[in-house]
Design a protein around this motif. Sequence first.
Motif, PDB file in Angstrom:
ATOM      1  N   VAL A 215       0.303   4.527 -18.725  1.00 41.28           N
ATOM      2  CA  VAL A 215      -0.520   5.646 -19.180  1.00 41.28           C
ATOM      3  C   VAL A 215      -1.624   5.910 -18.167  1.00 41.28           C
ATOM      4  O   VAL A 215      -2.343   4.993 -17.764  1.00 41.28           O
ATOM      5  N   GLU A 216      -1.761   7.165 -17.778  1.00 42.93           N
ATOM      6  CA  GLU A 216      -2.825   7.573 -16.855  1.00 42.93           C
ATOM      7  C   GLU A 216      -3.922   8.261 -17.676  1.00 42.93           C
ATOM      8  O   GLU A 216      -3.660   9.217 -18.410  1.00 42.93           O
ATOM      9  N   TYR A 217      -5.143   7.735 -17.552  1.00 42.17           N
ATOM     10  CA  TYR A 217      -6.275   8.238 -18.325  1.00 42.17           C
ATOM     11  C   TYR A 217      -7.295   8.920 -17.414  1.00 42.17           C
ATOM     12  O   TYR A 217      -7.562   8.453 -16.304  1.00 42.17           O
ATOM     13  N   GLU A 222     -20.762   8.712 -17.154  1.00 42.30           N
ATOM     14  CA  GLU A 222     -22.096   9.295 -17.312  1.00 42.30           C
ATOM     15  C   GLU A 222     -23.106   8.421 -16.593  1.00 42.30           C
ATOM     16  O   GLU A 222     -23.303   7.258 -16.940  1.00 42.30           O
ATOM     17  N   LYS A 223     -23.763   8.997 -15.593  1.00 35.10           N
ATOM     18  CA  LYS A 223     -24.726   8.221 -14.820  1.00 35.10           C
ATOM     19  C   LYS A 223     -25.813   9.142 -14.290  1.00 35.10           C
ATOM     20  O   LYS A 223     -25.527  10.207 -13.746  1.00 35.10           O
ATOM     21  N   GLU A 224     -27.068   8.688 -14.497  1.00 36.49           N
ATOM     22  CA  GLU A 224     -28.240   9.419 -14.019  1.00 36.49           C
ATOM     23  C   GLU A 224     -28.220  10.870 -14.495  1.00 36.49           C
ATOM     24  O   GLU A 224     -28.525  11.807 -13.740  1.00 36.49           O
ATOM     25  N   GLY A 225     -27.834  11.064 -15.739  1.00 39.10           N
ATOM     26  CA  GLY A 225     -27.871  12.405 -16.327  1.00 39.10           C
ATOM     27  C   GLY A 225     -26.708  13.291 -15.966  1.00 39.10           C
ATOM     28  O   GLY A 225     -26.613  14.428 -16.457  1.00 39.10           O
ATOM     29  N   GLU A 226     -25.799  12.815 -15.142  1.00 38.42           N
ATOM     30  CA  GLU A 226     -24.643  13.616 -14.752  1.00 38.42           C
ATOM     31  C   GLU A 226     -23.368  12.989 -15.295  1.00 38.42           C
ATOM     32  O   GLU A 226     -23.258  11.768 -15.397  1.00 38.42           O
ATOM     33  N   THR A 227     -22.416  13.862 -15.634  1.00 36.00           N
ATOM     34  CA  THR A 227     -21.128  13.382 -16.139  1.00 36.00           C
ATOM     35  C   THR A 227     -20.022  13.766 -15.160  1.00 36.00           C
ATOM     36  O   THR A 227     -19.817  14.952 -14.862  1.00 36.00           O
ATOM     37  N   LYS A 228     -19.363  12.752 -14.654  1.00 33.86           N
ATOM     38  CA  LYS A 228     -18.222  12.964 -13.774  1.00 33.86           C
ATOM     39  C   LYS A 228     -16.998  12.364 -14.441  1.00 33.86           C
ATOM     40  O   LYS A 228     -17.035  11.982 -15.604  1.00 33.86           O
ATOM     41  N   SER A 229     -15.922  12.277 -13.738  1.00 37.77           N
ATOM     42  CA  SER A 229     -14.722  11.653 -14.318  1.00 37.77           C
ATOM     43  C   SER A 229     -13.936  10.946 -13.234  1.00 37.77           C
ATOM     44  O   SER A 229     -14.053  11.261 -12.046  1.00 37.77           O
ATOM     45  N   ASP A 230     -13.161   9.990 -13.670  1.00 33.09           N
ATOM     46  CA  ASP A 230     -12.295   9.252 -12.759  1.00 33.09           C
ATOM     47  C   ASP A 230     -10.976   8.972 -13.477  1.00 33.09           C
ATOM     48  O   ASP A 230     -10.899   9.041 -14.703  1.00 33.09           O
ATOM     49  N   THR A 231      -9.954   8.650 -12.713  1.00 39.06           N
ATOM     50  CA  THR A 231      -8.625   8.433 -13.279  1.00 39.06           C
ATOM     51  C   THR A 231      -8.238   6.969 -13.161  1.00 39.06           C
ATOM     52  O   THR A 231      -8.412   6.354 -12.094  1.00 39.06           O
ATOM     53  N   TYR A 232      -7.745   6.409 -14.262  1.00 33.99           N
ATOM     54  CA  TYR A 232      -7.295   5.020 -14.294  1.00 33.99           C
ATOM     55  C   TYR A 232      -5.893   4.960 -14.893  1.00 33.99           C
ATOM     56  O   TYR A 232      -5.547   5.727 -15.789  1.00 33.99           O
ATOM     57  N   GLU A 233      -5.118   4.034 -14.363  1.00 36.49           N
ATOM     58  CA  GLU A 233      -3.747   3.845 -14.846  1.00 36.49           C
ATOM     59  C   GLU A 233      -3.624   2.447 -15.447  1.00 36.49           C
ATOM     60  O   GLU A 233      -4.021   1.456 -14.841  1.00 36.49           O
ATOM     61  N   PHE A 234      -3.073   2.378 -16.656  1.00 38.70           N
ATOM     62  CA  PHE A 234      -2.915   1.099 -17.344  1.00 38.70           C
ATOM     63  C   PHE A 234      -1.497   0.958 -17.886  1.00 38.70           C
ATOM     64  O   PHE A 234      -0.827   1.950 -18.208  1.00 38.70           O
ATOM     65  N   THR A 235      -1.091  -0.302 -17.992  1.00 39.50           N
ATOM     66  CA  THR A 235       0.179  -0.615 -18.651  1.00 39.50           C
ATOM     67  C   THR A 235      -0.096  -1.001 -20.092  1.00 39.50           C
ATOM     68  O   THR A 235      -0.971  -1.829 -20.359  1.00 39.50           O
ATOM     69  N   LEU A 236       0.636  -0.406 -21.015  1.00 39.38           N
ATOM     70  CA  LEU A 236       0.549  -0.754 -22.426  1.00 39.38           C
ATOM     71  C   LEU A 236       1.856  -1.400 -22.842  1.00 39.38           C
ATOM     72  O   LEU A 236       2.940  -0.914 -22.483  1.00 39.38           O
TER      73      LEU A 236
END
Length: 400
Positions: A215-217, A222-236
């Motif tokens: 699954v890719e999430y 959220e850091k220093e008042g700003e919201t960014k995003s990143d992608t992580y891949e996990f095995t379930l």
Amino acid sequence: MSKRPDNDFLQPLKHRPGLAPRKNFKQELRTALIDEADRTKSRLPVQGWFPNLLVASLLIFGIFIGSDFVLNSSGGNTDSPGHENPPAVPDQDQKDEKEKQKFDEKAAQQIIGIAFAHYSVVLNGGGPESGKTFTEEGEAYRYMGEDFDTKQEVLDYLEEAFTPEAALQIFGEHPFIVKKDKLAQPGQRFSGDYLWQDTEVVSITKKESESERIVEYNVPIEKEGETKSDTYEFTLKYVDGGWKLDGVMPLSSGEEEKESKDGPQDDTPEFMLTDVEMVAYKAFSNDLNEQHLKDLPPLSIAKLYVQAELEKRYDISYALYTDREGYVLRTKEEDQAIPESHRGTTEAITKQYKGLQNGKFIQTGEFEGYVKYSNANGEQGFRMIKDEDGIWNVGFNPIQ
């Protein structure tokens, strides 16, 4: 009169393995009875032996005919004509297959949220009511909460959401120690820069095994008042009747706690929910189902109420009130009619409940208690009531 003939007739009973007779037993018994009658006919008077023999024969036949009837009626002899087997009950394998087929984006989001909550609890001392802090070889440590006194208790809890391998990895990556027969960990809090409860599923890939998914999430940060995003891949993986995360998610660390006999000090002026409380709050705000609260201590539920008041989500704060008979002071409609000017400003609410997160719950009765905390206004008490379902709720007019 001699009873030897009767004893001889009962010989076949001595070596029976169970209630059900052998298939040829009744025929053998019938033959034995007839043969014995022929052998004894000439040497015993008819009036002396025949009535006893007849009674014994009828009695024995009755026993075995009756046992056959009982066994056939209760399913003991499944080869009998007309016997119907009971309907088959689905086995665990069939149930597991159905659960595997039901895996979708919603399930993937729930799994990562639950795993994050479990991970955060363990890394932050076992929940809001973690133990006292102390210094060991110049380093600050804290005892784990009362449900996490041993390594096995920590692993058992993690394995509710992680595979056994991932649970061991989490435990091994953090320097736990044992002090006075209790588990302790470095006195460091882990913050919630990674908003795992708000993840979005980008893709789901089925591996060769039906028991694994990649699954890719997309995870907001959220850091220093700003919201960014990143992608992580996990095995379930599907393990022990449920989907589990087979990996470790990153968390960011916060400030170290100071040594204190009374627990962590409130060095943060702002009211904040822990990661676990935030997950429960978001889930509860979606459907107001109290089952999201069943594993939370009274202190955490009190904090959810304050968070709802700060967000002006009065539907949530009312849903957190007790519904125990005799303790309800106003209806939902009456609560909604309270004007905004009577509810208090954000500044007033923050000031009133400052220090609540460091409070201590004191139970005063079978279903009554309060959270004791202190701030600039002195010692405060936040009233709590346990409802009939066993979940602690907020008492109306909670501040005592």
